[in-house]
Design an enzyme around this catalytic site. Structure first.
Site, PDB file in Angstrom:
ATOM      1  N   ARG A 253       0.847  -1.193   0.000  1.00 59.33           N
ATOM      2  CA  ARG A 253       0.000   0.000   0.000  1.00 59.33           C
ATOM      3  C   ARG A 253       0.877   1.237   0.000  1.00 59.33           C
ATOM      4  O   ARG A 253       1.893   1.293   0.698  1.00 59.33           O
ATOM      5  CB  ARG A 253      -0.931   0.015   1.225  1.00 59.33           C
ATOM      6  CG  ARG A 253      -2.018  -1.060   1.195  1.00 59.33           C
ATOM      7  CD  ARG A 253      -3.025  -0.772   0.078  1.00 59.33           C
ATOM      8  NE  ARG A 253      -4.111  -1.757   0.041  1.00 59.33           N
ATOM      9  CZ  ARG A 253      -4.137  -2.810  -0.753  1.00 59.33           C
ATOM     10  NH1 ARG A 253      -3.102  -3.052  -1.556  1.00 59.33           N
ATOM     11  NH2 ARG A 253      -5.169  -3.633  -0.746  1.00 59.33           N
ATOM     12  N   GLU A 291       2.405  18.061  -4.505  1.00 64.20           N
ATOM     13  CA  GLU A 291       2.573  16.664  -4.917  1.00 64.20           C
ATOM     14  C   GLU A 291       3.223  16.561  -6.288  1.00 64.20           C
ATOM     15  O   GLU A 291       4.049  15.682  -6.530  1.00 64.20           O
ATOM     16  CB  GLU A 291       1.222  15.948  -4.915  1.00 64.20           C
ATOM     17  CG  GLU A 291       0.701  15.624  -3.520  1.00 64.20           C
ATOM     18  CD  GLU A 291      -0.688  15.010  -3.556  1.00 64.20           C
ATOM     19  OE1 GLU A 291      -0.949  14.098  -2.759  1.00 64.20           O
ATOM     20  OE2 GLU A 291      -1.523  15.463  -4.372  1.00 64.20           O
ATOM     21  N   HIS A 309       0.662   0.425  -9.924  1.00 65.22           N
ATOM     22  CA  HIS A 309      -0.161  -0.481  -9.100  1.00 65.22           C
ATOM     23  C   HIS A 309      -0.676  -1.657  -9.924  1.00 65.22           C
ATOM     24  O   HIS A 309      -1.873  -1.943  -9.962  1.00 65.22           O
ATOM     25  CB  HIS A 309      -1.336   0.284  -8.468  1.00 65.22           C
ATOM     26  CG  HIS A 309      -1.875  -0.393  -7.242  1.00 65.22           C
ATOM     27  ND1 HIS A 309      -2.508   0.304  -6.235  1.00 65.22           N
ATOM     28  CD2 HIS A 309      -1.883  -1.706  -6.857  1.00 65.22           C
ATOM     29  CE1 HIS A 309      -2.890  -0.548  -5.282  1.00 65.22           C
ATOM     30  NE2 HIS A 309      -2.521  -1.769  -5.646  1.00 65.22           N
TER      31      HIS A 309
END
Length: 334
Positions: A253, A291, A309
């Site tokens: 995660r 970010e 992912h």
């Protein structure tokens, strides 16, 4: 024909039709076609809507006895209160954070997971990323495509003789360990959730404390669930205790690692590299200004291997995730 099953009105006769009421299952993410046909063979009506969004699901969930999800549907208490007919939730994969399990069970809703379905895919992906990093394969590939032939500059390093630490020894962590069994590496593991002796069948693995794993490992691979005590598990303090030049792998995660601290320690060369399949924010179109700047620093580094992912995202795992869920759900259905 009597009045109980027909009504005569003038010259016409109305005969009520007895409609068979079928159970309905909503599938909100892409699944193997076999899951759909399995439900239909059992007499269920299947609404296959992999593009549906959370708001739409909330508005219709009250009509369904079954729900199959991946990660975009958050089955919290407010959602479950709307699911007045729901008998079960099937989660493709292992992520338990998207379902309030105690609340669901209190409402008589069974909850199923299929972590076994993609454990091999995740393990192979983690090893593949590590091999790509250690052999500089991404840079070498890009150069060869431009007719650049720098053999010495692309000299890699071998896994043999290195110490690797696995944090989290569940489905994927233990499967990753199996992949390492023939690589002549020292394999350490730490898992706070398991009783001592959990790695007993793996004779080449040593169970150690977290401190010992951090201090000894040349490579550290995370296989942790998302929970309150795993958020930013790997932060600046963690990285400062690592061996200088240690490699970090994360296929679990994104929030397990504090991104800013990881990048800072890569830039200072406290860490030697990283293989990341998961990130704290996995929606680049929604990045804040901060970010964007943070991830751009990461993207320009040559000692990282990145993927979106997809560690558990194989053709085989798509089949297995569905098959295993079906095998767990069907014996409990009426």
């Amino acid at each position: 024909m009597n009045a109980s099953n027909a009504i005569e009105n003038n010259n016409s006769i109305w005969i009520p039709l007895r409609l068979e009421m079928k159970n309905r299952v909503l599938i909100t993410d892409a699944v193997h076609p076999g899951m759909i046909s399995d439900f239909e063979d059992k007499g269920w009506l299947v609404d296959y809507r992999p593009e549906v969004n959370y708001g739409e699901v909330k508005s219709i969930i009250g009509d369904y006895q079954g729900l199959i999800i991946n990660s975009k549907i958050n089955c919290d208490s407010r959602f479950l209160d709307l699911a007045i007919k729901l008998q079960f939730i099937g989660r493709l994969g292992s992520g338990r954070e998207v379902v309030d399990i105690p609340y669901a069970q209190a409402k008589g809703i069974e909850v199923y997971f299929s972590p076994e379905g993609n454990k091999n895919a995740v393990a192979e992906h983690a090893l593949g990323m590590l091999l790509a990093l250690s052999n500089q394969l991404l840079k070498a590939d890009a150069e060869v495509r431009q007719s650049i032939w720098h053999r010495e500059a692309r000299r890699g390093w071998e896994l043999s003789g290195k110490t690797i630490g696995i944090i989290g020894f569940g489905q994927t962590g233990s499967q990753f360990a199996k992949k390492l069994s023939g690589l002549d590496m020292k394999v350490l593991t730490y898992d706070k959730y398991l009783n001592k002796g959990y790695a007993g069948e793996y004779l080449f693995i040593e169970e150690v404390t977290l401190e010992s794993l951090i201090n000894q490992s040349d490579i550290i691979s995370f296989h942790l669930p998302l929970a309150e005590d795993t958020i930013h598990f790997a932060n600046h303090v963690f990285f400062s205790q690592c061996k200088q030049g240690a490699i970090i792998i994360n296929t679990s995660r994104g929030t397990v690692i504090e991104t800013g601290s990881l990048i800072a320690n890569l830039e200072s060369k406290q860490l030697g590299g990283a293989c990341l399949d998961v990130f704290e924010n996995e929606k680049p179109t929604l990045f804040s200004k901060e970010e964007k700047e943070l991830y751009q620093r990461l993207y320009t580094m040559e000692n990282v291997v990145l993927s979106p992912h997809i560690a558990g995202w194989t053709k085989e795992s798509k089949y297995l995730l569905s098959k295993i869920l079906i095998e767990k759900i069907f014996p409990k259905l009426p």
